[in-house]
Design a protein around this motif. Sequence first.
Motif, mmCIF file in Angstrom:
data_model
loop_
_atom_site.group_PDB
_atom_site.id
_atom_site.type_symbol
_atom_site.label_atom_id
_atom_site.label_comp_id
_atom_site.label_asym_id
_atom_site.label_seq_id
_atom_site.Cartn_x
_atom_site.Cartn_y
_atom_site.Cartn_z
ATOM 1 N N ILE A 16 0.837 -1.206 0.000
ATOM 2 C CA ILE A 16 0.000 0.000 0.000
ATOM 3 C C ILE A 16 0.871 1.255 0.000
ATOM 4 C CG2 ILE A 16 -1.597 1.362 1.399
ATOM 5 C CD1 ILE A 16 -2.921 -1.249 2.244
ATOM 6 N N PHE A 17 1.951 1.236 0.769
ATOM 7 C CA PHE A 17 2.853 2.390 0.794
ATOM 8 C C PHE A 17 3.440 2.649 -0.589
ATOM 9 C CE2 PHE A 17 7.297 3.836 1.028
ATOM 10 C CZ PHE A 17 7.112 5.090 1.592
ATOM 11 N N ALA A 18 3.963 1.602 -1.236
ATOM 12 C CA ALA A 18 4.565 1.767 -2.560
ATOM 13 C C ALA A 18 3.524 2.219 -3.584
ATOM 14 C CB ALA A 18 5.206 0.453 -3.005
ATOM 15 N N ALA A 19 2.305 1.674 -3.494
ATOM 16 C CA ALA A 19 1.248 2.047 -4.434
ATOM 17 C C ALA A 19 0.833 3.501 -4.245
ATOM 18 C CB ALA A 19 0.041 1.129 -4.241
ATOM 19 N N TRP A 28 4.746 13.357 -12.043
ATOM 20 C CA TRP A 28 6.012 14.086 -11.946
ATOM 21 C C TRP A 28 7.177 13.160 -12.279
ATOM 22 C CZ3 TRP A 28 2.074 15.003 -8.329
ATOM 23 C CH2 TRP A 28 1.556 16.305 -8.351
ATOM 24 N N SER A 29 7.508 13.073 -13.548
ATOM 25 C CA SER A 29 8.579 12.180 -13.987
ATOM 26 C C SER A 29 9.932 12.591 -13.432
ATOM 27 C CB SER A 29 8.639 12.138 -15.525
ATOM 28 O OG SER A 29 8.840 13.441 -16.047
ATOM 29 N N GLN A 30 10.085 13.883 -13.103
ATOM 30 C CA GLN A 30 11.366 14.352 -12.572
ATOM 31 C C GLN A 30 11.620 13.836 -11.157
ATOM 32 O OE1 GLN A 30 8.776 16.185 -13.365
ATOM 33 N NE2 GLN A 30 8.384 17.849 -11.910
ATOM 34 N N LEU A 31 10.604 13.290 -10.515
ATOM 35 C CA LEU A 31 10.743 12.720 -9.174
ATOM 36 C C LEU A 31 10.777 11.195 -9.217
ATOM 37 C CD1 LEU A 31 8.297 15.020 -7.162
ATOM 38 C CD2 LEU A 31 10.781 15.205 -7.359
ATOM 39 N N SER A 32 11.252 10.655 -10.319
ATOM 40 C CA SER A 32 11.293 9.196 -10.464
ATOM 41 C C SER A 32 12.178 8.534 -9.418
ATOM 42 C CB SER A 32 11.788 8.821 -11.863
ATOM 43 O OG SER A 32 13.097 9.332 -12.090
ATOM 44 N N PHE A 33 13.160 9.280 -8.895
ATOM 45 C CA PHE A 33 14.043 8.698 -7.880
ATOM 46 C C PHE A 33 13.272 8.387 -6.593
ATOM 47 C CE2 PHE A 33 14.220 13.278 -7.269
ATOM 48 C CZ PHE A 33 14.174 13.436 -5.887
ATOM 49 N N VAL A 34 12.178 9.128 -6.321
ATOM 50 C CA VAL A 34 11.346 8.823 -5.151
ATOM 51 C C VAL A 34 10.616 7.499 -5.370
ATOM 52 C CG1 VAL A 34 9.506 9.652 -3.636
ATOM 53 C CG2 VAL A 34 11.069 11.285 -4.700
ATOM 54 N N MET A 42 9.938 -1.399 -0.599
ATOM 55 C CA MET A 42 8.969 -2.496 -0.638
ATOM 56 C C MET A 42 9.651 -3.829 -0.884
ATOM 57 S SD MET A 42 5.932 -3.192 -3.407
ATOM 58 C CE MET A 42 5.322 -4.878 -3.597
ATOM 59 N N LEU A 43 10.559 -3.861 -1.866
ATOM 60 C CA LEU A 43 11.208 -5.115 -2.232
ATOM 61 C C LEU A 43 12.046 -5.672 -1.087
ATOM 62 C CD1 LEU A 43 11.805 -7.189 -4.451
ATOM 63 C CD2 LEU A 43 13.723 -5.763 -5.177
ATOM 64 N N VAL A 44 12.875 -4.838 -0.482
ATOM 65 C CA VAL A 44 13.742 -5.286 0.609
ATOM 66 C C VAL A 44 12.915 -5.654 1.835
ATOM 67 C CG1 VAL A 44 15.605 -4.622 2.176
ATOM 68 C CG2 VAL A 44 15.706 -3.956 -0.227
ATOM 69 N N GLY A 45 11.929 -4.819 2.156
ATOM 70 C CA GLY A 45 11.098 -5.092 3.319
ATOM 71 C C GLY A 45 10.352 -6.413 3.203
ATOM 72 N N CYS A 46 9.762 -6.669 2.042
ATOM 73 C CA CYS A 46 9.036 -7.926 1.829
ATOM 74 C C CYS A 46 9.980 -9.123 1.820
ATOM 75 C CB CYS A 46 8.257 -7.859 0.523
ATOM 76 S SG CYS A 46 6.829 -6.751 0.563
ATOM 77 N N TRP A 47 11.142 -8.971 1.170
ATOM 78 C CA TRP A 47 12.083 -10.094 1.068
ATOM 79 C C TRP A 47 12.657 -10.438 2.437
ATOM 80 C CZ3 TRP A 47 14.142 -11.014 -4.327
ATOM 81 C CH2 TRP A 47 14.768 -12.260 -4.433
ATOM 82 N N LEU A 77 6.002 -10.766 -8.086
ATOM 83 C CA LEU A 77 4.940 -10.446 -9.037
ATOM 84 C C LEU A 77 4.237 -9.151 -8.638
ATOM 85 C CD1 LEU A 77 3.262 -11.356 -11.507
ATOM 86 C CD2 LEU A 77 1.766 -12.589 -9.920
ATOM 87 N N THR A 78 3.911 -9.023 -7.359
ATOM 88 C CA THR A 78 3.249 -7.819 -6.867
ATOM 89 C C THR A 78 4.146 -6.596 -7.023
ATOM 90 O OG1 THR A 78 2.081 -9.180 -5.236
ATOM 91 C CG2 THR A 78 2.070 -6.795 -4.895
ATOM 92 N N HIS A 79 5.431 -6.773 -6.751
ATOM 93 C CA HIS A 79 6.387 -5.671 -6.910
ATOM 94 C C HIS A 79 6.426 -5.195 -8.352
ATOM 95 C CE1 HIS A 79 10.482 -4.009 -7.585
ATOM 96 N NE2 HIS A 79 10.245 -3.411 -6.426
ATOM 97 N N GLY A 80 6.443 -6.131 -9.285
ATOM 98 C CA GLY A 80 6.471 -5.755 -10.695
ATOM 99 C C GLY A 80 5.208 -5.035 -11.129
ATOM 100 N N VAL A 81 4.060 -5.431 -10.583
ATOM 101 C CA VAL A 81 2.786 -4.806 -10.941
ATOM 102 C C VAL A 81 2.655 -3.430 -10.308
ATOM 103 C CG1 VAL A 81 0.283 -4.980 -10.706
ATOM 104 C CG2 VAL A 81 1.612 -7.011 -11.307
ATOM 105 N N VAL A 82 2.951 -3.328 -9.017
ATOM 106 C CA VAL A 82 2.733 -2.089 -8.269
ATOM 107 C C VAL A 82 3.756 -1.014 -8.632
ATOM 108 C CG1 VAL A 82 2.749 -1.069 -5.950
ATOM 109 C CG2 VAL A 82 1.600 -3.253 -6.352
ATOM 110 N N CYS A 83 5.021 -1.415 -8.743
ATOM 111 C CA CYS A 83 6.096 -0.429 -8.952
ATOM 112 C C CYS A 83 6.340 -0.106 -10.414
ATOM 113 C CB CYS A 83 7.385 -0.920 -8.291
ATOM 114 S SG CYS A 83 7.236 -1.080 -6.498
#
Length: 279
Positions: A16-19, A28-34, A42-47, A77-83
């Motif tokens: 939910i946080f990542a989404a 805002w494409s210029q904030l892609s680093f966020v 999300m990835l590290v926390g879930c793993w 799979l969820t990471h790929g869909v959400v992020c």
Amino acid sequence: MSGLNASLGYFVALVIFAALVRTLLKKWSQLSFVLEFASSFMLVGCWLEVQTIVEVGQWAGGLGPDVTVTMLFVVLLTHGVVCGGASGNPNQVVLRFLQLEASILPTLLSVVSQFLGAHLAIHIAGYYWSLELTDMHMIKNLMASSCSTSLLVSLLQGFFTECVCACIFHLVHLNLRRRSALIRVPLIAVLLTFLSHTASVFTSAYINPSLSYGLTFHCPGFTLTEYMVVYWLGPLTGMILGLLLYMGHIPRIFAKNLFYSNKTRFRAPKGDKGEKKKV
């Protein structure tokens, strides 16, 4: 079963946080680093939670290997869909830079954000385990200060494992990047799950510098430099090899194609030189 329910609640909170971050910053494409920060978090926390289930879930929560593999696949799979386009992987950001698809400043911001996201995920996971919601998390909390390293082989074997796995991953990813997300995301999730499961007795094939930093760099057994050689230099080398095999050159460094000819395989048949002009 209560341990699994608690883990699922933890996973949902991170998703939910990542989404939310992706939804709020989508324009805002210029904030892609966020977005990369949220993706790595999300990835590290879930793993980290999947790793907990692998280490103690089988004898503290009755969760077998089939559950852990399934959960890892669902997480990827969820990471790929959400992020979406935010990979949470520094190597993929560097890959775009080498392909002249990104400039130096956005690349640096994205890589730094990914490591910050991984670092925050370590602290959030630690706080979550300290709540000791289940027996599994109570044991994990006791083990947190002396975790088991994912590097179970020598430095040379570890470097080779991460290099080969990274090369395979990036070759597949480069071939699938123009495909529909409905095809690309599940296939990438299957591939990463397979590589991680297959290499679990070697390095766990993280092939992601920020992910490996969050999962095993803080574990005793090897020095920081040794971890960097295996989990940073190994995947970087594999990524460069994958790019060379796919394109034949590295656009950012040199334009000459080392492996493939620019000539087309089939030439169009030339017209008959003696053909008469139509009147």
